[in-house]
Design a protein around this motif. Structure first.
Motif, PDB file in Angstrom:
ATOM      1  N   CYS A  92       1.127  -6.990  13.744  1.00 45.54           N
ATOM      2  CA  CYS A  92       1.372  -7.407  12.368  1.00 45.54           C
ATOM      3  C   CYS A  92       0.626  -8.712  12.107  1.00 45.54           C
ATOM      4  CB  CYS A  92       2.869  -7.607  12.125  1.00 45.54           C
ATOM      5  SG  CYS A  92       3.870  -6.164  12.556  1.00 45.54           S
ATOM      6  N   THR A  93       0.518  -9.068  10.841  1.00 48.09           N
ATOM      7  CA  THR A  93      -0.216 -10.272  10.487  1.00 48.09           C
ATOM      8  C   THR A  93       0.519 -11.008   9.383  1.00 48.09           C
ATOM      9  OG1 THR A  93      -2.298 -11.152   9.636  1.00 48.09           O
ATOM     10  CG2 THR A  93      -1.651  -8.982   8.851  1.00 48.09           C
ATOM     11  N   ASP A  94       0.319 -12.326   9.342  1.00 49.13           N
ATOM     12  CA  ASP A  94       0.930 -13.137   8.294  1.00 49.13           C
ATOM     13  C   ASP A  94       0.011 -13.315   7.100  1.00 49.13           C
ATOM     14  OD1 ASP A  94      -0.913 -14.682   9.645  1.00 49.13           O
ATOM     15  OD2 ASP A  94       0.262 -16.520   9.548  1.00 49.13           O
ATOM     16  N   GLU A  95      -1.113 -12.604   7.082  1.00 51.41           N
ATOM     17  CA  GLU A  95      -2.048 -12.731   5.967  1.00 51.41           C
ATOM     18  C   GLU A  95      -1.571 -11.918   4.770  1.00 51.41           C
ATOM     19  OE1 GLU A  95      -4.690 -14.669   5.750  1.00 51.41           O
ATOM     20  OE2 GLU A  95      -4.252 -15.452   7.741  1.00 51.41           O
ATOM     21  N   ASP A  96      -1.648 -12.524   3.572  1.00 47.06           N
ATOM     22  CA  ASP A  96      -1.234 -11.826   2.359  1.00 47.06           C
ATOM     23  C   ASP A  96      -2.082 -10.578   2.097  1.00 47.06           C
ATOM     24  OD1 ASP A  96       0.767 -13.574   1.864  1.00 47.06           O
ATOM     25  OD2 ASP A  96      -0.298 -14.730   0.337  1.00 47.06           O
ATOM     26  N   GLY A  97      -3.307 -10.578   2.570  1.00 53.17           N
ATOM     27  CA  GLY A  97      -4.197  -9.466   2.249  1.00 53.17           C
ATOM     28  C   GLY A  97      -3.907  -8.190   2.991  1.00 53.17           C
ATOM     29  N   ALA A  98      -3.011  -8.243   3.979  1.00 49.49           N
ATOM     30  CA  ALA A  98      -2.721  -7.022   4.724  1.00 49.49           C
ATOM     31  C   ALA A  98      -1.977  -6.042   3.834  1.00 49.49           C
ATOM     32  CB  ALA A  98      -1.889  -7.344   5.958  1.00 49.49           C
ATOM     33  N   PRO A  99      -2.374  -4.778   3.799  1.00 51.97           N
ATOM     34  CA  PRO A  99      -1.665  -3.792   2.969  1.00 51.97           C
ATOM     35  C   PRO A  99      -0.322  -3.431   3.580  1.00 51.97           C
ATOM     36  CG  PRO A  99      -3.367  -2.718   4.248  1.00 51.97           C
ATOM     37  CD  PRO A  99      -3.524  -4.191   4.508  1.00 51.97           C
ATOM     38  N   ALA A 100       0.506  -2.781   2.796  1.00 48.37           N
ATOM     39  CA  ALA A 100       1.785  -2.287   3.308  1.00 48.37           C
ATOM     40  C   ALA A 100       1.525  -1.322   4.472  1.00 48.37           C
ATOM     41  CB  ALA A 100       2.557  -1.585   2.198  1.00 48.37           C
ATOM     42  N   PHE A 101       2.495  -1.262   5.390  1.00 53.65           N
ATOM     43  CA  PHE A 101       2.428  -0.399   6.579  1.00 53.65           C
ATOM     44  C   PHE A 101       1.261  -0.757   7.489  1.00 53.65           C
ATOM     45  CE2 PHE A 101       4.396   2.438   3.301  1.00 53.65           C
ATOM     46  CZ  PHE A 101       5.642   2.551   3.901  1.00 53.65           C
ATOM     47  N   TRP A 102       0.810  -2.018   7.469  1.00 51.56           N
ATOM     48  CA  TRP A 102      -0.364  -2.404   8.266  1.00 51.56           C
ATOM     49  C   TRP A 102      -0.202  -2.095   9.755  1.00 51.56           C
ATOM     50  CZ3 TRP A 102      -5.230  -2.851   8.215  1.00 51.56           C
ATOM     51  CH2 TRP A 102      -5.925  -3.631   9.152  1.00 51.56           C
ATOM     52  N   PRO A 103       0.913  -2.446  10.423  1.00 50.56           N
ATOM     53  CA  PRO A 103       0.998  -2.124  11.857  1.00 50.56           C
ATOM     54  C   PRO A 103       0.959  -0.633  12.124  1.00 50.56           C
ATOM     55  CG  PRO A 103       3.112  -2.887  11.017  1.00 50.56           C
ATOM     56  CD  PRO A 103       2.103  -3.171   9.959  1.00 50.56           C
ATOM     57  N   TRP A 104       1.522   0.158  11.213  1.00 50.22           N
ATOM     58  CA  TRP A 104       1.506   1.607  11.411  1.00 50.22           C
ATOM     59  C   TRP A 104       0.118   2.178  11.154  1.00 50.22           C
ATOM     60  CZ3 TRP A 104       5.489   3.182  13.975  1.00 50.22           C
ATOM     61  CH2 TRP A 104       6.686   2.466  13.866  1.00 50.22           C
ATOM     62  N   ARG A 105      -0.624   1.566  10.248  1.00 53.96           N
ATOM     63  CA  ARG A 105      -2.006   1.998  10.037  1.00 53.96           C
ATOM     64  C   ARG A 105      -2.817   1.739  11.309  1.00 53.96           C
ATOM     65  NH1 ARG A 105      -5.668   0.157   4.924  1.00 53.96           N
ATOM     66  NH2 ARG A 105      -3.801   0.944   3.919  1.00 53.96           N
ATOM     67  N   LEU A 111      -8.840  -3.326  -1.074  1.00 52.62           N
ATOM     68  CA  LEU A 111      -8.243  -3.984  -2.230  1.00 52.62           C
ATOM     69  C   LEU A 111      -7.197  -5.043  -1.876  1.00 52.62           C
ATOM     70  CD1 LEU A 111      -8.222  -4.134  -5.297  1.00 52.62           C
ATOM     71  CD2 LEU A 111      -6.564  -2.263  -5.325  1.00 52.62           C
ATOM     72  N   PRO A 112      -6.224  -4.790  -1.006  1.00 54.33           N
ATOM     73  CA  PRO A 112      -5.230  -5.832  -0.716  1.00 54.33           C
ATOM     74  C   PRO A 112      -5.860  -7.093  -0.139  1.00 54.33           C
ATOM     75  CG  PRO A 112      -4.452  -3.697   0.029  1.00 54.33           C
ATOM     76  CD  PRO A 112      -5.897  -3.507  -0.332  1.00 54.33           C
ATOM     77  N   GLU A 113      -6.835  -6.925   0.749  1.00 56.19           N
ATOM     78  CA  GLU A 113      -7.475  -8.099   1.345  1.00 56.19           C
ATOM     79  C   GLU A 113      -8.302  -8.846   0.307  1.00 56.19           C
ATOM     80  OE1 GLU A 113      -9.895  -9.274   5.430  1.00 56.19           O
ATOM     81  OE2 GLU A 113      -9.818  -7.189   4.765  1.00 56.19           O
ATOM     82  N   LEU A 114      -8.985  -8.106  -0.557  1.00 54.23           N
ATOM     83  CA  LEU A 114      -9.743  -8.737  -1.629  1.00 54.23           C
ATOM     84  C   LEU A 114      -8.831  -9.548  -2.530  1.00 54.23           C
ATOM     85  CD1 LEU A 114     -12.247  -9.179  -3.391  1.00 54.23           C
ATOM     86  CD2 LEU A 114     -11.819  -6.918  -4.416  1.00 54.23           C
ATOM     87  N   ALA A 115      -7.671  -8.973  -2.905  1.00 57.72           N
ATOM     88  CA  ALA A 115      -6.714  -9.688  -3.746  1.00 57.72           C
ATOM     89  C   ALA A 115      -6.236 -10.956  -3.058  1.00 57.72           C
ATOM     90  CB  ALA A 115      -5.530  -8.783  -4.073  1.00 57.72           C
ATOM     91  N   HIS A 116      -5.960 -10.864  -1.775  1.00 56.48           N
ATOM     92  CA  HIS A 116      -5.496 -12.043  -1.026  1.00 56.48           C
ATOM     93  C   HIS A 116      -6.523 -13.158  -1.062  1.00 56.48           C
ATOM     94  CE1 HIS A 116      -4.650 -14.726   2.265  1.00 56.48           C
ATOM     95  NE2 HIS A 116      -5.687 -14.279   2.945  1.00 56.48           N
ATOM     96  N   THR A 160      -5.045  -8.094  -7.798  1.00 60.78           N
ATOM     97  CA  THR A 160      -3.680  -8.184  -7.271  1.00 60.78           C
ATOM     98  C   THR A 160      -2.800  -7.102  -7.868  1.00 60.78           C
ATOM     99  OG1 THR A 160      -3.982 -10.584  -7.034  1.00 60.78           O
ATOM    100  CG2 THR A 160      -1.739  -9.741  -6.904  1.00 60.78           C
ATOM    101  N   CYS A 161      -2.965  -6.834  -9.165  1.00 56.82           N
ATOM    102  CA  CYS A 161      -2.210  -5.730  -9.778  1.00 56.82           C
ATOM    103  C   CYS A 161      -2.596  -4.395  -9.137  1.00 56.82           C
ATOM    104  CB  CYS A 161      -2.470  -5.680 -11.278  1.00 56.82           C
ATOM    105  SG  CYS A 161      -1.665  -7.003 -12.206  1.00 56.82           S
ATOM    106  N   GLY A 162      -3.875  -4.212  -8.859  1.00 63.49           N
ATOM    107  CA  GLY A 162      -4.317  -2.992  -8.192  1.00 63.49           C
ATOM    108  C   GLY A 162      -3.682  -2.852  -6.819  1.00 63.49           C
ATOM    109  N   ALA A 163      -3.598  -3.971  -6.080  1.00 59.51           N
ATOM    110  CA  ALA A 163      -2.950  -3.932  -4.766  1.00 59.51           C
ATOM    111  C   ALA A 163      -1.466  -3.613  -4.901  1.00 59.51           C
ATOM    112  CB  ALA A 163      -3.155  -5.266  -4.051  1.00 59.51           C
ATOM    113  N   ALA A 164      -0.829  -4.134  -5.969  1.00 57.11           N
ATOM    114  CA  ALA A 164       0.594  -3.844  -6.191  1.00 57.11           C
ATOM    115  C   ALA A 164       0.795  -2.371  -6.506  1.00 57.11           C
ATOM    116  CB  ALA A 164       1.128  -4.714  -7.327  1.00 57.11           C
ATOM    117  N   ALA A 174       6.560  -5.686  -5.577  1.00 55.27           N
ATOM    118  CA  ALA A 174       7.202  -6.721  -6.386  1.00 55.27           C
ATOM    119  C   ALA A 174       6.613  -8.092  -6.079  1.00 55.27           C
ATOM    120  CB  ALA A 174       8.712  -6.716  -6.138  1.00 55.27           C
ATOM    121  N   ARG A 175       6.347  -8.361  -4.816  1.00 55.90           N
ATOM    122  CA  ARG A 175       5.768  -9.659  -4.445  1.00 55.90           C
ATOM    123  C   ARG A 175       4.371  -9.826  -5.035  1.00 55.90           C
ATOM    124  NH1 ARG A 175       2.359 -12.038  -1.083  1.00 55.90           N
ATOM    125  NH2 ARG A 175       1.567 -10.037  -0.352  1.00 55.90           N
ATOM    126  N   LEU A 176       3.576  -8.778  -4.949  1.00 58.19           N
ATOM    127  CA  LEU A 176       2.216  -8.858  -5.470  1.00 58.19           C
ATOM    128  C   LEU A 176       2.204  -8.990  -6.992  1.00 58.19           C
ATOM    129  CD1 LEU A 176       0.505  -6.195  -3.187  1.00 58.19           C
ATOM    130  CD2 LEU A 176      -0.033  -8.634  -3.251  1.00 58.19           C
TER     131      LEU A 176
END
Length: 933
Positions: free
Chosen positions: A63-76, A362-367, A385-389, A402-404
Motif C-alpha cells: 500500500c502507499t500513502d500517496e493520494d494518487g494511488a487508485p482505489a484497490f491499489w494493493p489488490w491491483r 488518472l488518479p496519479e495525475l489528479a494527485h 480529480t472529479c474524473g478520479a472520483a 467522497a474524499r476526492l
C-alpha cells in the motif's frame, strides 16, 4: 545479500504454522503490527522465502500513502504480480467469467462490468474471493498486504470480506501495519502478531552481522538504549559506526544518520532521490526520469550510488526500485522546500497529462496536479480529480470517491461556475451517502441547495432535495419539504421524471408531520405521473411514497399489495435495492396481519439481498426485522443483541432517528424482562420529546416505569402524550402508541382513556400490534390490548372474550410472551368477575411458567402477587423462595433449583423483604425457621 533475520524465531514459527494450516485447507489472516523499522516487512519476507521453497506462490500488494494511488491499489498489484508470472492458459481459465468484475480493480484486464448501484460491491468482492480460492487450490497461496495503514477503505473492506468468505481455501493472508496509525480492532478474529524491539543479545547479533565482528558491551548497551531495539535503527547506527569513529555521538533521532548517508551521495543522485521521494515510496522510474528530465538509461546509472548504499533497493520479484525504508523517504521530503516539491509535482503532471484519458493514470495525475498548486492549472486539477472520483465510484470505493470530490470542491471553489459547483456538490453528497456518512451528505446537499436557490436554478434545487431519499431525520425532512415545494413551483408544470420524484419526496417529507391528506395528494399525483412517463426511477419513488401514506393500520392490505408491486418492478429492473423494499413492505404488512410465519419467510428472502447490497442502511433494515421476530418469540437476549448492533450501525452513519428508535426499544425490553435499559441520558431532558413523532418513546418509557413499580413517575409521562387518536401522531406509529396507551391506562386506572382506546382499536381487532413502516417489534394480537382496555373500562365480559381470543391467536402465532401476558390478564378478568377461579389459577400458573422460561421477571412478580395460597403475607412463589433462602442457598443456587433467572430470584427476595419488613436474608432465614416449628 540481505541480512539474516534476528530475534523473530517465535513469530516466524507462528507464521509457518499458519501456512501449514492454510495448506491443509484452513485459510487464515495474520496481522503483523509494530512501529516503523521494527521488521514487519522483513519478517513476512522470510515467510515468503520459506513458502517459495515449498513451491507456494507468494503475491505482494504494498500500500502507499500517496493520494494518487487508485482505489484497490494493493489488490491491483497482487493481480499484476500474478499476471506477470501466470501462463496464458492459466490466465484464461481463472479469468473466465470474472474479467469484467476484476477489471474494476485492474483496468488492464479490459472494460469493467456495468455498474448498477451499490449492490455491485458485494458481487465484486465475491468474485475476488472465488478467484483467489481457485488460484490457491493447486499449490496453496500466500498474499501479503504491506502497510495496510495506508490502504483505502475499500481495500480493507475487501480484505475483511475475504477473511470471512474464504475459510476453506488454501490461502494465507498476511497484512502488516503501523500500530500507531491503524487500530487493531478493525478486523476481529484475525491472528495478531505485535512486534517489539530486540533485546540486548539480539541487538548484539545484529550489530555483529553489520560490523563483521563482535561489538563491545558498551556499544550494544548504547545502541539498545538509543534505538529501543528497533532493527532498522540498530542497522543504521551500526552502519554509521563502521564509517564514522564519532558515531557514538549520533543523536537518538535516526534521521540524522540518514542525512549523513544522503550527504555522501553525488549531487546528481541526491537530486534524483528528491524527485523519487515526491513521486512515491516505490516510484515509477519512467515518471521519475520524465519529471527530472533525464533518460531512463541514465536514471539507473545516476541512482546506482543510492542503490549501493542501501537507500534504494530492488523489490523482491518485480522490476523497479523502492526506498529501503520509509524513514529515508520521509527525511528527503522534510528536507525539500515546499516550492521545490510543487515544481516536481508540476513536472510529473507534464509527463502524465498526455495519458489523462487512461483510468490507470488518472488518479496519479489528479494527485500531482493538486499537490502542484498554486503552480499549474486549478481548473484542470479540479477536472482530473472529479474524473478520479468518478472512477472510484465505478470501482465501488465510495469512501475514496467522497474524499476526492472533497478535494475537487476545495480547488474548484474559485474556478467553477455555480452550475458546475452544484453538480460537484451533489456528486459529493451521493458518494458520502453511499459511504454511510449521513451528516456529511446532509451538509453537502444543503450547501448545493443554498447555491441553487441563490442562482434561481430550480432543477438543481430539486436534485438536491432528492439527494438523500432514504433519510427520515425530522429536521432534514422539514428542510427538504421546503426545497421540494420551491422547486416544484419553479419547474414547468408538465410531466417529467424530476417532477414525479419531487412529488414522491414531498409526500415522504410529510410523514412525521402526520399530514395524511397532503401525503395522499402528493403520492397520488406522483404515481399517476410516473405511470404516464413509464419511468422506472419515478415509479420506485412513487411506490415508496404510497407505502408511507398507507403505513397506518387501515393501510395493511394496501401495503401488502404495494410490496408485491415493488417486487415486480425489481424483477424487471434487476435492482436488489428495489427487491429489498418490496420484501420489507411485505414483512411489515404480514407481521401486522398476524401472519408471523409468512413474515419470517420474507426476512429469509430478504437476507441474501441485503448481503448482496452490502449497504449499512440495508443491514440496518434487516437487523430491525430480525429484532421484531426475536422480540415476538420471546428470545429477548437475541433481540437485545441485534438491537444493540442496529443502534451502533445507526450511530455510525449519523442516523439519529434510527438510533433513538432502537434505544426506545430498550425501554420496552426492560418493561418485559425487568432488565437494565442502559443509559437514558439521551432521552431525559431531550427537547425533541415534545414533538408528536416521539410519542412512542415517551409511552415506552412510561411502560418501563410502571413495570418497575414507579407508577407516579410513569403517570407524568403518560399524561404528556398526545391525546388518543391524535392526528398529530404519524400514521406508521399510531397503532403502537394507542396499544401502549391502552396498557398504561389499564395499569394506571384511567377508565375513561381505556374506554377511548378500546373504541379506537376495535376496528383492528384482527391485526397485531405492529408499526406500519419499519417494524421493530410485534406485541401480539390486538385482542390482548382490547381486553386490557375493556377490563379497565368496567366491561369484564368483553374483556374475557377479547383475552380468550388473544391467548388462542398468540399461541397459534408462536408469540409466547404475549400469550403468557394474555393468560395473566385473562386470569385477572376472571377473578375480577368472581368466577372460574380454578381456571384463573391455572391460567396464572401457566403464565408464570412462561415468565420463568423467558425471563419475564415483572410478569412473574404479578403472577406471584395473584397466587397467594393461604392468605398469608407471601405468595406461593415467594414462600418457596423464602424457604430456599432459609436453607442458606445463594441466588444462583436458588435460580437453578427453581428453574428461574437470578434476576427473578433477586426480585422475589426484595418482595419478601419488603412484605415482611426485613432488612436482610438472615431475618428471612429466622422467619422460615420459626414457621417450621
Amino acid at each position: 545479500m540481505e541480512p539474516r533475520l534476528v530475534g523473530r524465531a517465535v513469530e516466524l514459527e507462528e507464521l509457518v504454522g499458519r501456512l501449514d494450516e492454510a495448506l491443509g485447507g484452513r485459510a487464515g489472516l495474520v496481522l503483523v503490527s509494530g512501529e516503523p523499522g521494527i521488521g514487519k516487512t522483513r519478517l513476512v519476507a522470510e515467510l515468503g522465502r520459506l513458502a517459495a521453497a515449498r513451491a507456494v506462490p507468494v503475491l505482494w500488494g504494498g500500500c502507499t500513502d500517496e493520494d494518487g494511488a487508485p482505489a484497490f491499489w494493493p489488490w491491483r498489484r497482487i493481480l499484476r504480480a500474478w499476471l506477470a508470472t501466470a501462463s496464458p492458459e492459466r490466465v484464461g481459465t481463472l479469468l473466465a467469467g470474472r474479467r469484467g468484475d476484476l477489471a474494476r480493480i485492474a483496468p488492464e484486464l479490459g472494460p469493467a462490468a456495468p455498474t448498477d448501484g451499490p449492490e455491485q460491491r458485494f458481487a465484486l468482492f465475491d468474485t475476488v474471493a472465488g478467484f483467489l480460492t481457485d488460484l490457491a487450490a493447486p499449490t496453496g497461496l500466500v498474499l501479503v498486504l504491506d502497510d495496510v495503514q495506508w490502504a483505502d477503505p475499500a481495500s480493507r473492506a475487501l480484505l475483511t470480506h475475504l477473511a470471512r468468505e474464504t475459510a476453506d481455501a488454501r490461502l494465507l493472508m498476511v497484512a502488516t501495519y503501523r500500530t500507531a496509525e491503524l487500530a487493531g480492532t478493525w478486523l476481529p478474529g484475525a491472528v495478531r502478531l505485535e512486534l517489539a524491539g530486540l533485546d540486548e543479545p539480539d541487538v548484539a547479533t545484529a550489530l555483529a552481522d553489520r560490523l563483521g565482528r563482535a561489538p563491545s558491551a558498551g556499544m550494544v548497551a548504547t545502541v539498545t538504549r538509543r534505538t529501543r531495539g528497533n532493527p532498522f535503527f540498530v542497522g543504521e547506527l551500526g552502519r554509521a559506526w563502521t564509517s564514522d569513529p564519532d558515531a557514538s555521538r549520533v543523536p537518538a533521532a535516526v534521521r540524522d544518520v540518514v542525512r549523513r548517508r544522503l550527504a555522501r551521495l553525488p549531487d546528481a543522485a541526491r537530486a534524483l532521490l528528491d524527485v523519487a521521494a515526491v513521486i512515491g515510496r516505490e516510484p515509477d522510474l519512467a515518471l521519475v526520469a520524465g519529471a527530472a528530465g533525464v533518460t531512463a538509461g541514465d536514471l539507473l546509472d545516476l541512482l546506482r550510488p543510492a542503490v549501493d548504499d542501501g537507500l534504494l533497493e530492488r523489490p523482491p520479484g518485480r522490476p523497479g526500485l523502492r526506498f529501503g525504508h520509509d524513514l529515508v523517504r520521509e527525511t528527503l521530503l522534510v528536507e525539500l522546500a515546499p516550492a521545490d516539491r510543487a515544481r516536481i509535482h508540476l513536472a510529473a503532471v507534464g509527463v502524465l497529462e498526455p495519458a489523462a484519458g487512461d483510468p490507470d493514470v488518472l488518479p496519479e495525475l489528479a494527485h500531482h496536479a493538486l499537490a502542484a498548486l498554486p503552480l499549474g492549472d486549478a481548473g484542470a486539477a479540479c477536472g482530473w480529480t472529479c474524473g478520479a472520483a468518478r472512477l472510484a465510484t465505478a470501482q465501488l470505493a465510495y469512501e475514496e470517491a467522497a474524499r476526492l470530490y472533497g478535494r475537487a470542491q476545495a480547488v474548484g471553489a474559485a474556478v467553477l461556475v455555480p452550475a458546475e459547483r452544484i453538480e460537484l456538490l451533489l456528486d459529493t453528497a451521493r458518494a458520502q451517502a453511499l459511504a454511510h456518512d449521513v451528516p456529511a451528505a446532509i451538509g453537502t446537499c444543503t450547501e448545493a441547495a443554498e447555491l441553487a436557490r441563490r442562482t434561481g436554478d430550480h432543477a438543481a434545487l430539486g436534485r438536491a432535495a432528492l439527494g438523500m431519499p432514504e433519510v427520515s431525520e425530522a429536521e432534514w425532512l422539514v428542510t427538504v419539504q421546503g426545497w421540494c415545494t420551491e422547486a416544484l413551483r419553479g419547474l414547468p408544470g408538465t410531466d417529467s421524471p424530476l417532477r414525479a420524484r419531487l412529488l414522491a419526496q414531498l409526500a415522504h417529507c410529510r410523514v412525521l408531520a402526520a399530514d395524511r391528506p397532503g401525503m395522499l395528494a402528493a403520492s397520488e399525483e406522483s404515481l399517476a405521473m410516473a405511470e404516464r412517463l413509464d419511468d422506472s426511477s419515478s415509479l420506485v419513488s412513487a411506490l415508496r411514497s404510497r407505502q408511507l401514506v398507507f403505513s397506518d393500520a387501515d393501510g395493511n392490505a394496501a401495503r401488502l399489495v404495494l410490496g408485491g408491486r415493488m417486487l415486480a418492478v425489481a424483477e424487471r429492473s434487476g435492482s436488489a435495492s428495489d427487491a429489498m423494499w418490496g420484501h420489507l413492505w411485505r414483512f411489515d404488512a404480514l407481521l401486522q396481519a398476524g401472519r408471523v410465519a409468512e413474515a419470517e419467510a420474507e426476512v429469509d428472502l430478504l437476507e441474501p439481498i441485503v448481503v448482496a447490497l452490502r449497504q449499512p442502511m440495508a443491514r440496518l433494515h434487516l437487523l430491525r426485522s430480525r429484532v421484531a421476530l426475536a422480540f415476538g418469540r420471546g428470545r429477548f437476549t437475541e433481540a437485545a443483541q441485534l438491537n444493540d448492533e442496529s443502534i451502533a450501525l445507526a450511530l455510525d452513519g449519523g442516523h439519529q432517528g434510527a438510533a433513538a428508535t432502537g434505544r426506545s426499544l430498550r425501554f420496552t425490553l426492560a418493561a418485559l424482562t425487568g432488565g437494565d435499559p442502559g443509559d437514558v441520558s439521551w432521552f431525559l431532558g431531550n427537547p425533541a420529546l415534545e414533538q408528536p413523532f416521539t410519542g412512542l418513546s415517551r409511552a415506552s418509557y412510561a411502560q418501563m416505569l410502571v413495570a418497575s413499580g414507579r407508577a407516579a413517575e410513569a403517570r407524568r409521562w403518560y399524561e404528556g402524550l398526545p391525546g388518543p387518536g391524535s392526528p398529530r401522531i404519524p400514521a406508521f406509529m399510531g397503532m403502537t402508541v394507542e396499544v401502549v396507551r391502552a396498557q398504561l391506562a389499564a395499569d394506571l386506572g384511567d377508565a375513561g382513556t381505556a374506554g377511548t382506546c378500546h373504541r379506537l382499536l376495535l376496528p383492528y381487532a384482527d391485526l397485531h400490534a405492529v408499526g406500519g413502516a419499519g417494524a421493530i417489534t410485534t406485541s401480539g394480537s390486538m385482542h390482548l390490548y382490547l381486553g386490557m382496555a375493556a377490563l379497565a373500562a368496567g366491561r369484564p365480559d368483553a374483556a374475557v372474550r377479547h383475552l380468550r381470543t388473544a391467548v388462542t391467536v398468540n399461541d397459534a402465532a408462536g408469540l409466547a410472551p404475549f400469550a403468557a401476558l394474555a393468560r395473566y390478564r385473562l386470569a385477572t378478568a376472571l377473578r375480577a368477575g368472581g368466577r372460574a377461579l380454578d381456571e384463573a389459577a391455572a391460567l396464572a400458573a401457566a403464565a408464570g411458567a412462561t415468565a420463568d422460561r423467558l425471563g419475564m421477571a415483572p410478569l412473574r412478580a404479578q403472577v406471584d402477587a395473584m397466587a397467594s395460597d393461604d392468605g398469608g403475607p407471601l405468595s406461593r412463589r415467594e414462600a418457596e423462595i423464602a424457604e430456599l433462602v432459609g436453607r442458606g442457598l445463594t441466588n444462583r443456587q436458588i435460580a437453578a433449583a427453581a428453574h428461574i433467572s437470578e434476576r427473578t430470584v433477586e426480585t422475589h427476595v426484595q418482595h419478601v423483604l419488603a412484605k415482611l419488613g426485613f432488612s436482610g436474608r438472615s431475618q428471612i432465614a429466622a422467619w422460615v425457621a420459626t414457621r417450621r416449628q
